[in-house]
Design a protein around this motif. Structure first.
Motif, PDB file in Angstrom:
ATOM      1  N   GLY A 104      51.631  19.914   6.827  1.00 59.70           N
ATOM      2  CA  GLY A 104      52.316  19.225   5.752  1.00 59.70           C
ATOM      3  C   GLY A 104      52.332  17.715   5.917  1.00 59.70           C
ATOM      4  N   ARG A 105      51.659  17.188   6.935  1.00 59.73           N
ATOM      5  CA  ARG A 105      51.652  15.753   7.176  1.00 59.73           C
ATOM      6  C   ARG A 105      50.718  15.038   6.183  1.00 59.73           C
ATOM      7  NH1 ARG A 105      51.318  14.826  13.739  1.00 59.73           N
ATOM      8  NH2 ARG A 105      53.283  15.896  14.278  1.00 59.73           N
ATOM      9  N   LEU A 106      51.086  13.811   5.847  1.00 64.25           N
ATOM     10  CA  LEU A 106      50.244  12.997   4.988  1.00 64.25           C
ATOM     11  C   LEU A 106      49.268  12.179   5.830  1.00 64.25           C
ATOM     12  CD1 LEU A 106      52.778  11.681   2.303  1.00 64.25           C
ATOM     13  CD2 LEU A 106      51.489  13.831   2.367  1.00 64.25           C
ATOM     14  N   VAL A 107      48.165  11.815   5.217  1.00 65.03           N
ATOM     15  CA  VAL A 107      47.099  11.046   5.853  1.00 65.03           C
ATOM     16  C   VAL A 107      47.114   9.638   5.283  1.00 65.03           C
ATOM     17  CG1 VAL A 107      44.586  10.850   6.067  1.00 65.03           C
ATOM     18  CG2 VAL A 107      45.681  13.097   6.230  1.00 65.03           C
ATOM     19  N   LEU A 147      40.569  17.816   9.020  1.00 66.37           N
ATOM     20  CA  LEU A 147      41.689  17.070   8.449  1.00 66.37           C
ATOM     21  C   LEU A 147      42.373  17.864   7.338  1.00 66.37           C
ATOM     22  CD1 LEU A 147      43.157  14.468   8.905  1.00 66.37           C
ATOM     23  CD2 LEU A 147      41.637  13.327   7.284  1.00 66.37           C
ATOM     24  N   THR A 148      41.607  18.644   6.588  1.00 62.47           N
ATOM     25  CA  THR A 148      42.196  19.511   5.566  1.00 62.47           C
ATOM     26  C   THR A 148      43.126  20.534   6.210  1.00 62.47           C
ATOM     27  OG1 THR A 148      40.336  19.224   4.048  1.00 62.47           O
ATOM     28  CG2 THR A 148      41.690  21.199   3.753  1.00 62.47           C
ATOM     29  N   ARG A 149      42.694  21.125   7.307  1.00 58.90           N
ATOM     30  CA  ARG A 149      43.553  22.067   8.017  1.00 58.90           C
ATOM     31  C   ARG A 149      44.850  21.379   8.470  1.00 58.90           C
ATOM     32  NH1 ARG A 149      41.352  27.001  10.091  1.00 58.90           N
ATOM     33  NH2 ARG A 149      39.171  27.288   9.504  1.00 58.90           N
ATOM     34  N   LYS A 150      44.733  20.178   9.007  1.00 55.99           N
ATOM     35  CA  LYS A 150      45.929  19.474   9.473  1.00 55.99           C
ATOM     36  C   LYS A 150      46.871  19.177   8.308  1.00 55.99           C
ATOM     37  CE  LYS A 150      47.535  15.377  11.933  1.00 55.99           C
ATOM     38  NZ  LYS A 150      47.169  14.124  12.637  1.00 55.99           N
ATOM     39  N   MET A 151      46.334  18.693   7.187  1.00 54.67           N
ATOM     40  CA  MET A 151      47.170  18.350   6.037  1.00 54.67           C
ATOM     41  C   MET A 151      47.935  19.568   5.534  1.00 54.67           C
ATOM     42  SD  MET A 151      45.236  15.586   3.590  1.00 54.67           S
ATOM     43  CE  MET A 151      43.713  16.479   3.372  1.00 54.67           C
ATOM     44  N   LEU A 152      47.236  20.682   5.389  1.00 52.05           N
ATOM     45  CA  LEU A 152      47.849  21.863   4.787  1.00 52.05           C
ATOM     46  C   LEU A 152      48.716  22.663   5.772  1.00 52.05           C
ATOM     47  CD1 LEU A 152      44.978  22.914   2.443  1.00 52.05           C
ATOM     48  CD2 LEU A 152      47.361  22.770   1.761  1.00 52.05           C
ATOM     49  N   LEU A 153      48.312  22.719   7.027  1.00 48.91           N
ATOM     50  CA  LEU A 153      49.046  23.541   7.988  1.00 48.91           C
ATOM     51  C   LEU A 153      50.280  22.837   8.545  1.00 48.91           C
ATOM     52  CD1 LEU A 153      46.070  25.191   9.915  1.00 48.91           C
ATOM     53  CD2 LEU A 153      47.334  26.057   7.941  1.00 48.91           C
ATOM     54  N   PHE A 178      47.893  10.411   1.452  1.00 53.05           N
ATOM     55  CA  PHE A 178      47.225  11.571   0.872  1.00 53.05           C
ATOM     56  C   PHE A 178      47.686  12.852   1.550  1.00 53.05           C
ATOM     57  CE2 PHE A 178      44.707   7.778   0.869  1.00 53.05           C
ATOM     58  CZ  PHE A 178      44.214   7.686  -0.422  1.00 53.05           C
ATOM     59  N   GLY A 179      47.762  13.937   0.774  1.00 51.46           N
ATOM     60  CA  GLY A 179      48.077  15.204   1.409  1.00 51.46           C
ATOM     61  C   GLY A 179      48.551  16.280   0.460  1.00 51.46           C
ATOM     62  N   TYR A 180      48.729  17.458   1.058  1.00 50.74           N
ATOM     63  CA  TYR A 180      49.309  18.618   0.378  1.00 50.74           C
ATOM     64  C   TYR A 180      50.503  19.074   1.228  1.00 50.74           C
ATOM     65  CZ  TYR A 180      45.179  19.224  -2.645  1.00 50.74           C
ATOM     66  OH  TYR A 180      44.181  19.069  -3.574  1.00 50.74           O
ATOM     67  N   PRO A 181      51.679  18.509   1.021  1.00 48.80           N
ATOM     68  CA  PRO A 181      52.819  18.836   1.896  1.00 48.80           C
ATOM     69  C   PRO A 181      53.539  20.130   1.533  1.00 48.80           C
ATOM     70  CG  PRO A 181      53.460  17.163   0.313  1.00 48.80           C
ATOM     71  CD  PRO A 181      51.986  17.413   0.086  1.00 48.80           C
ATOM     72  N   ILE A 182      52.837  21.072   0.915  1.00 50.90           N
ATOM     73  CA  ILE A 182      53.499  22.272   0.386  1.00 50.90           C
ATOM     74  C   ILE A 182      54.068  23.171   1.475  1.00 50.90           C
ATOM     75  CG2 ILE A 182      52.263  22.303  -1.806  1.00 50.90           C
ATOM     76  CD1 ILE A 182      50.298  24.282  -0.639  1.00 50.90           C
ATOM     77  N   ALA A 183      53.545  23.104   2.706  1.00 50.33           N
ATOM     78  CA  ALA A 183      54.122  23.903   3.786  1.00 50.33           C
ATOM     79  C   ALA A 183      55.524  23.427   4.149  1.00 50.33           C
ATOM     80  CB  ALA A 183      53.224  23.861   5.024  1.00 50.33           C
ATOM     81  N   LYS A 184      55.851  22.190   3.781  1.00 49.21           N
ATOM     82  CA  LYS A 184      57.180  21.634   4.048  1.00 49.21           C
ATOM     83  C   LYS A 184      58.088  21.691   2.828  1.00 49.21           C
ATOM     84  CE  LYS A 184      56.097  18.211   7.640  1.00 49.21           C
ATOM     85  NZ  LYS A 184      56.109  16.762   7.968  1.00 49.21           N
ATOM     86  N   ASP A 202      46.813   3.866  -5.799  1.00 51.50           N
ATOM     87  CA  ASP A 202      47.770   2.888  -5.286  1.00 51.50           C
ATOM     88  C   ASP A 202      49.082   3.620  -5.007  1.00 51.50           C
ATOM     89  OD1 ASP A 202      49.116   0.614  -4.570  1.00 51.50           O
ATOM     90  OD2 ASP A 202      49.213  -0.248  -6.574  1.00 51.50           O
ATOM     91  N   GLY A 203      49.279   4.020  -3.755  1.00 54.08           N
ATOM     92  CA  GLY A 203      50.501   4.735  -3.412  1.00 54.08           C
ATOM     93  C   GLY A 203      50.233   6.192  -3.082  1.00 54.08           C
ATOM     94  N   PHE A 204      51.221   7.045  -3.344  1.00 59.12           N
ATOM     95  CA  PHE A 204      51.110   8.456  -2.990  1.00 59.12           C
ATOM     96  C   PHE A 204      50.092   9.177  -3.872  1.00 59.12           C
ATOM     97  CE2 PHE A 204      55.348   7.442  -1.314  1.00 59.12           C
ATOM     98  CZ  PHE A 204      55.211   7.953  -0.029  1.00 59.12           C
ATOM     99  N   CYS A 205      49.253   9.950  -3.215  1.00 59.30           N
ATOM    100  CA  CYS A 205      48.257  10.780  -3.901  1.00 59.30           C
ATOM    101  C   CYS A 205      48.349  12.150  -3.253  1.00 59.30           C
ATOM    102  CB  CYS A 205      46.867  10.167  -3.735  1.00 59.30           C
ATOM    103  SG  CYS A 205      45.538  11.103  -4.518  1.00 59.30           S
ATOM    104  N   VAL A 206      49.284  12.955  -3.745  1.00 60.48           N
ATOM    105  CA  VAL A 206      49.592  14.222  -3.082  1.00 60.48           C
ATOM    106  C   VAL A 206      49.648  15.359  -4.094  1.00 60.48           C
ATOM    107  CG1 VAL A 206      50.868  13.056  -1.250  1.00 60.48           C
ATOM    108  CG2 VAL A 206      52.089  13.892  -3.246  1.00 60.48           C
TER     109      VAL A 206
END
Length: 260
Positions: free
Chosen positions: A163-166, A155-161, A127-133, A102-106
């Motif tokens: 930094g956008r959330l899904v 989608l994993t490439r997009k999230m990590l490269l 959802f995401g891994y915004p570590i590039a940002k 429920d909410g952010f899962c990053v």
């Protein structure tokens, strides 16, 4: 006394863990990981527990990353490996594991969720891994591989490269979520009832097969530890930490230069 950071309850064969740091979006501390590891080690031999439910307190986040201070107070690469060992324990549990989001899962929260068997979420979840940002660090390869197994490589490439959330709809469309629901508690109860009505023999055998497949396909390459050590001692991570503590936007290097 402050409230415990993990709220653990057991009833009728179900263990529920609530990440209880809503003021920090339930970001994981080393103490929380330590308790989670001890719980997973205990559950490995527990035939009286059929289901493990993980969720976050506060209604704004499942869990949003890790406390950065814990990386600064230890060998960051060793700390990453220690967390990865916990995630492997979680994935290999004989119980059916459910992340109720429920909410952010990053960040660390997404790592935990992707190591569960089933994920359900509210429509507002992200959802995401915004570590590039943010921090300019990197994930251990098995964590990246697990994300790709759950969300798909594209989608994993997009999230990590980027930094956008899904959003939840996109996560559901690629199979990372089994359900999107406005009634998280009711949907969770129905799901638990289905698991409890099923054959524990079937469930445990299936989990053993899938865990073996994941272990074979998602192991770390030989270069991973050295690469992570270079990342965590590099300029971008130092700048990410500085900016994070100063509550500023980081200014990362625009070019990575190979060492002579």
């Amino acid at each position: 006394m402050s409230d415990p950071e993990l709220l653990v309850t057991k009833a009728d064969g179900v263990v529920t863990v609530v990440f209880n740091r809503p003021q920090r979006h339930n970001a994981f501390t080393k103490a929380m990981y330590t308790e989670m590891r001890a719980l997973c080690e205990d559950l490995q031999g527990r035939d009286d527990v059929r289901v493990l439910v993980l969720r976050g307190a506060g209604g704004r986040a499942f869990a949003a990353g890790n406390e950065i201070s814990d990386f600064l107070e230890a060998d960051a690469v060793a700390y990453e490996e220690w967390i990865r060992e916990l995630l492997a324990l979680l994935l290999a549990l004989p119980q059916v594991t459910i992340a109720a989001i429920d909410g952010f899962c990053v960040g660390g929260g997404l790592a935990v969720a992707t190591h569960c068997d089933i994920r359900i979420a509210t429509p507002e979840s992200r959802f995401g891994y915004p570590i590039a940002k943010t921090l300019g660090n990197a994930l251990a390869a098995p964590v990246v591989h697990r994300c790709a197994a759950v969300f798909g490589e594209s989608l994993t490439r997009k999230m990590l490269l980027t930094g956008r959330l899904v959003d939840a709809e996109r996560a559901y469309s690629v199979g990372a979520l089994t359900e999107i629901t406005e009634e998280l508690n009711a949907t969770l109860d129905e799901l638990v009832d289905d698991v409890m009505a099923g054959s524990a023999t079937t469930q445990r055998a299936t989990k053993r097969q899938l865990t073996a497949r994941a272990a074979e396909q998602e192991k770390a390459p030989a270069f991973d530890e050295q690469m992570l050590r270079e990342v965590y001692t590099g300029d971008d991570f130092a700048e990410g930490v500085r900016a994070f503590l100063a509550k500023e936007k980081p200014k990362f290097a625009t070019v990575v230069r190979d060492e002579e």
